[in-house]
Design a protein around this motif. Structure first.
Motif, PDB file in Angstrom:
ATOM      1  N   ARG A   1       0.621  -1.466   0.150  1.00 29.99           N
ATOM      2  CA  ARG A   1       0.047  -0.092   0.061  1.00 29.99           C
ATOM      3  C   ARG A   1       0.920   1.213  -0.155  1.00 29.99           C
TER       4      ARG A   1
ATOM      5  N   PRO B   1       1.340   9.795  13.568  1.00 32.04           N
ATOM      6  CA  PRO B   1       2.009  10.904  13.986  1.00 32.04           C
ATOM      7  C   PRO B   1       2.263  10.881  15.365  1.00 32.04           C
ATOM      8  N   THR B   2       1.404  10.112  16.170  1.00 31.65           N
ATOM      9  CA  THR B   2       1.684  10.281  17.760  1.00 31.65           C
ATOM     10  C   THR B   2       2.961   9.045  18.455  1.00 31.65           C
TER      11      THR B   2
ATOM     12  N   PRO C   1      -5.871   8.995   2.074  1.00 27.99           N
ATOM     13  CA  PRO C   1      -6.741   7.920   2.787  1.00 27.99           C
ATOM     14  C   PRO C   1      -7.281   8.983   3.997  1.00 27.99           C
ATOM     15  N   PHE C   2      -6.752  10.093   4.511  1.00 24.44           N
ATOM     16  CA  PHE C   2      -7.190  10.768   5.562  1.00 24.44           C
ATOM     17  C   PHE C   2      -7.588  12.436   4.878  1.00 24.44           C
TER      18      PHE C   2
ATOM     19  N   ARG D   1       0.810  17.561  14.426  1.00 23.71           N
ATOM     20  CA  ARG D   1       2.210  16.715  14.335  1.00 23.71           C
ATOM     21  C   ARG D   1       2.146  15.859  13.279  1.00 23.71           C
TER      22      ARG D   1
ATOM     23  N   LYS E   1      -6.526  16.780  10.414  1.00 21.08           N
ATOM     24  CA  LYS E   1      -5.937  16.929  11.711  1.00 21.08           C
ATOM     25  C   LYS E   1      -6.391  18.100  12.458  1.00 21.08           C
TER      26      LYS E   1
END
Lengths: 441, 608
Positions: free
Chosen positions: A112, A131-132, B274-275, B388, B397
């Motif tokens: 992917r 990101p976290t 995707p987001f 972030r 975000k």
């Protein structure tokens, strides 16, 4: 000058030195490294499993190397040839074909991520970027699981040759890759001239006071990591095991195994002569594994072949990896190390089956191949299948987590291990991937 | 426990508690000039010791410590009085002030209010303000890219005015170091540390240096970078696009979106994001703006070799017209016309697409360009932005402080995209002036562990490789003794830092540094040439001037602490230094060893 010779030149035994120091300053935690000096390197390495990752940075066109499509419009210029294993590979990998009974190819990777940064992260960590949480690269996981248990190993337990690899994430800087150039030269690793007597210890004890106070100040993990990394750096400065990096001292016959020789030299077309960097990197990897280092990554860049893919492969890339892979397998086998050494060959993704207008192939993650073998993993088989044009998997497909779970199985790392991220989230080994059953028999 | 009286330089006397009963006087003497208590760090700092909302704790501590705390207070500098309640963590009634008293007071008040709102909503008790040395060091590293030198530190300590932090911010904004530091940052972002082949790093730097030096609006700088044409050395701004026009300008597309708009679109070249709401066609629509950018490589005949060698690059406008074609994952080819943010641009060849794009990007009272710049600057100063990473914004975000981001972006546009104003607003805010130490009330505010940053204390950052280099020069005074101008200095620095730069071997020129907290970094700091030079007793060096000064050994040690860590040593440190001195063969060796230890410490290399 290293510390052991220092002690000698000052006419001081190790015990004397320790005693002397103890009288001076009491706060010297860095001193355990002295105990390592006399460790017998030869006694270390028996039945220690290791892993070598051959990292093809840029994304290799596996359709031209491990999973050819003769007769398809996507097939390109190369023909498949039979091998010592039960699978065919590219005609431009003749030396590797001879040892293919030791190596297998997973032909149905479907991953992917087709961007360099994301693919690099995904393939190295088995986790999709988030990101976290910063996930550890698999080399750091192996360093964490095996390196810490390998007593007597004085050099870093995760070494990256010729490239940066990826970071240790929440496992901490102790498990970061130690990155070296392909010639094995390490800058600044010896004490400056004239640093005699116990001056290094004076310095370290002073340093320890400053560092410990700053750590106590409660400002996150970073100050503590700094102290740990310094301990490793000090160990390294004084270790005999550093000789493992001296790849240029190898015999010409051994070098030839990895790089070819004379007119056959793999690096010839790249103007690199008989010692091409990737071949020398693989040779160094063998030396490090022999020394007990549990994870070594060797980087070979330049696979981002958006144009002129066939000419590049034929004259530059494939001769180099053909020699290096076959040399590595042969050398490991001759030394009785192949059974203990997992070899994984991959990049961040494959390349488009369709050949573009510049006779290149672009990024493609939907259907591509990874090579794996050694360490008791079954060799000579192709696992999974793509369709006749190579554009999709027609068998069960696999994720990077499955590759790393297979490697972990061979390395003796239990599959049910869970690491904890800094915010307390449980992280399954290799993102919960499953060892590929055709490979672990 | 022993209580010593030490003479303080201006003739005041300051009490100092020696916790472990060892007299300092033994080998070092004790003329310990402290300047201000606010420079003392570690466990001897009454200020830093006190924890969140624990008045009893601080009271009992001060009792326990005998008179030390009280006498420090009484005799100490204005700082401890003016910041009387500052050491204590906890929410003070009034936000900490740098003494700023200008026209942006309301805006800074708004920042404080919004950040405080975040603390309240998350039940967080902020840490107290940073002590002076901690703050001075941080603001130097953030704004001018290196630690403060000894004279600056001493002057700051001696300054008793209530607006001394505000004054420092103003001085740094007008310091050549500001221009140099932001030139470094943006050169690295635009073309990387490993300069692409034949690209002129000096010319790009000159463009940035002039722009930051004149404090041109960020919108104007970005327009120049996006629309530049001409000879690569005559117009340095061309080097950004010249570096990224390969692969049908895919890297230029992705980088422009990320750096200027704070949007990550690189994966949408192959499939819908995707987001976020970038679809695959948005990527190629954005890409089509760069299609007229043409990299012309001029060559000239080399008489010696008989070959045509590279002469220069030129960035020109090609007469490209019409759409770009791209391939869906199912193999279907589609077209994309120039379009960004809902604005369509004519696909005719006569239209200069890059100019059109630039004008769309800078239009409006609140722009994505401004939001991205605000987010990046906040992230630069705090270690974390409102999203972030800082360059991944968009509907997917939710920013941690949406109202604050919105207001700052609007004000930034209103100011004419004035970067110095942006820095001024943030640095004068309460949050930027807090200590980096956690308090009991904000242990959860730990973005390194994946939590959303609430800015209730400063987050520790690693120095970049450039910050280490420049700070070593300042600490050792080598920047004053080295010869040559800006460009020679820059070239020496570039050469040195290449040892830490590694490329990934892709067409997108991505790279990483093997620097942050690694073994090669540790080895360089322990044994490297830069350190060896710093430890030489050369004329004009810090070590030389300290060694040859008439001061007593303890004062010399203190000078080295101030020059490296921007604070005076704790009693425990002086004790250890004393032991090092007793064991050393000569004063030179003793101070070399102490200096080495300071430069190698975590406290030196971390921005806190």
């Amino acid at each position: 000058m290293n510390l052991s010779s220092l002690a000698t030149s000052a006419g001081m035994s190790r015990r004397h030195l320790l005693k002397h120091l103890a009288a001076g300053v009491t706060l010297i935690p860095g001193l355990q490294f002295l105990q390592n000096i006399e460790a017998n390197a030869a006694a270390l390495k028996k039945n220690n499993k290791s892993c070598i990752l051959l990292w093809m940075s840029g994304g290799p066109p596996t359709i031209d190397i491990w999973d050819l499509k003769p007769g398809s419009k996507n097939g390109g210029e190369f023909k498949p040839v039979s091998t010592a294993g039960d699978l065919q590979i590219s005609e431009h990998m003749p030396e590797t074909a001879k040892i293919m009974n030791h190596l297998s190819v997973v032909r149905s990777m479907s991953t992917r991520e087709a961007d360099h940064g994301r693919g690099r992260y995904y393939m190295h960590t088995a986790y999709v970027p988030n990101p976290t949480v910063i996930h550890p690269t698999f080399g750091s996981v192996v360093s964490y699981e095996l390196g810490t248990k390998r007593e007597g190993l004085e050099i870093p337990s995760f070494i990256s040759i010729g490239g940066p690899s990826m970071g240790p994430g929440f496992l901490g800087m102790m498990h970061a890759p130690f990155s070296v150039g392909n010639n094995g030269e390490i800058r600044n690793a010896s004490l400056p001239e004239g640093l005699g007597g116990n001056r290094l210890e004076q310095r370290l004890s002073m340093l320890n006071v400053v560092e410990t106070d700053f750590i106590k100040n409660s400002r996150s993990q970073m100050p503590k990591d700094h102290q740990e990394v310094y301990k490793k750096a000090r160990n390294l400065m004084t270790s005999q095991q550093m000789d493992a990096f001296k790849v240029n001292e190898e015999k010409p016959e051994t070098v030839a195994l990895y790089c070819g020789t004379g007119a056959n030299a793999a690096g010839g077309a790249m103007g690199m002569g008989a010692r091409n960097p990737f071949g020398m990197g693989c040779l160094m990897a063998r030396r490090l594994v022999e020394q007990g280092v549990p994870f070594v990554e060797v980087d070979f860049g330049g696979w981002d072949l958006h144009q002129g893919v066939f000419n590049n492969l034929k004259t530059q890339k494939l001769p180099v990896i053909d020699r290096a892979i076959s040399g590595l397998v042969t050398d490991l086998e001759q030394r009785g190390l192949l059974q203990d050494t997992v070899i994984v060959w991959m990049g961040e993704f494959g390349r488009t089956p369709r050949i573009n207008q510049d006779v290149g192939r672009d990024h493609w993650a939907a259907s591509w191949s990874v090579m794996i073998g050694g360490g008791g993993i079954k060799g000579g088989v192709a696992v999974g299948e793509t369709d006749k044009d190579g554009i999709q998997c027609v068998s069960q497909s696999y994720l990077p987590g499955d590759i790393w779970a297979t490697a972990a199985h061979a390395l003796g790392i239990p599959a049910n291990i869970v690491h904890t991220s800094k915010n307390g989230r449980p992280m399954k080994l290799a993102d919960g991937g499953t060892p590929i059953k055709e490979l672990i028999g | 426990m022993q209580h010593l009286m030490c003479s303080v330089r201006p003739g005041v006397r300051v009490g100092l508690t020696i916790a472990r009963g060892v007299s300092l006087a033994v080998g070092l003497g004790c003329s310990l000039y402290l300047g201000t208590a606010s420079l003392v760090a570690g466990d001897d700092n009454p200020a830093a010791e006190t924890r969140a909302g624990s008045r009893e704790t601080s009271a009992s501590r001060s009792e326990e410590r005998g008179g030390s705390r009280e006498s420090t207070r009484r005799n100490g500098s204005r700082t401890s009085k003016a910041e009387g309640d500052s050491p204590a963590a906890g929410l003070s009634a009034k936000p900490f002030s740098t003494g700023y008293d200008g026209q942006y007071g309301d805006l800074i008040g708004f920042i404080n209010e919004q950040v405080r709102k975040g603390w309240a909503e998350n039940g967080m008790v902020p840490s107290g303000p940073a002590v002076d040395g901690e703050w001075l060091r941080r603001v130097h590293l953030d704004l001018v890219g290196h630690i403060p030198d000894l004279e600056t530190t001493e002057a700051f300590v001696a300054d008793k005015s209530p607006d001394k932090r505000f004054k420092v911010i103003e001085n740094l904004l007008n310091d050549p170091g500001y221009v140099r530091h932001f030139t470094t940052i943006w050169t690295n972002l635009l073309i990387g540390r490993a300069t692409p082949q034949n690209i002129s790093r000096p010319a790009l730097q000159k463009f940035l240096r002039n722009s930051f030096g004149k404090n041109r609006g960020w919108d104007k700088i970005v327009v120049d970078l996006l629309t530049a044409e001409g000879h690569y050395e005559e117009n340095g701004a061309t080097n950004f696009l010249l570096s990224h026009l390969n692969e049908g300008a895919v890297p230029a597309t992705a980088l422009s979106a990320r750096l200027f708009l704070g949007i990550q679109v690189q994966c949408t070249q192959c499939h819908n994001h995707p987001f976020n709401d970038w679809k695959q066609n948005s990527f190629w629509e954005f890409n089509s703006f760069f299609k007229q950018a043409q990299r012309v490589e001029h060559r000239e005949y080399n008489e010696k070799t008989g070959r045509m060698d590279f002469s220069y690059f030129e960035l020109t406008r090609a007469d490209f017209e019409g759409p770009v074609f791209f391939e869906r994952r199912n193999g279907v080819m589609e077209v994309a016309y120039p379009k960004y943010n809902g604005v369509e641009v004519s696909p005719e060849g006569s239209i200069d697409r890059r100019k059109e794009l630039a004008s769309i990007i800078v239009s409006g009272e609140k722009t994505q360009l401004a939001e991205a710049a605000v987010n990046r600057m906040w992230g630069h100063l705090f270690g974390y932005g409102f999203t972030r990473p800082v360059d991944d914004m968009g509907p997917h975000k939710v920013p941690s402080h949406p109202e604050l981001l919105d207001r700052l972006a609007r004000e930034f546009v209103k100011s004419g995209y004035d970067l110095k104003q942006l820095v001024r607003w943030i640095c004068n805010s309460e949050a930027y002036n807090l200590t980096s130490r956690f308090s009991d009330g904000n242990l959860k505010d730990d973005p390194a562990a994946g939590e959303t940053p609430m800015f209730s204390h400063l987050y520790i950052k690693s120095m970049t490789v450039e910050q280490v280099y420049d700070s070593l020069l300042v600490a050792t005074n080598a920047h004053k003794t080295a010869s040559g101008g800006w460009e020679q200095a820059e070239s020496r620095r570039q050469q040195w830092l290449q040892q830490f730069v590694q490329t990934f071997g892709t067409d997108e020129n991505d790279e990483s540094t093997s620097f942050d907290g690694t073994i090669p970094q540790a080895l360089m700091m322990m044994n490297g040439e830069l350190i060896q030079n710093a430890l030489k007793d050369a004329q004009g060096s810090t070590l030389h001037s300290v060694l040859t000064s008439p001061a007593k050994p303890a004062d010399k040690a203190k000078q080295l602490y101030l020059a490296t860590l921007t604070r005076v040593p704790s009693e425990r440190e002086l004790k250890t230094a004393n032991m090092v001195m007793k064991n050393a063969r000569s004063p030179l060796e003793a101070f070399q060893d102490l200096y080495w230890a300071l430069l190698n410490s975590n406290e030196f290399i971390l921005i806190h």
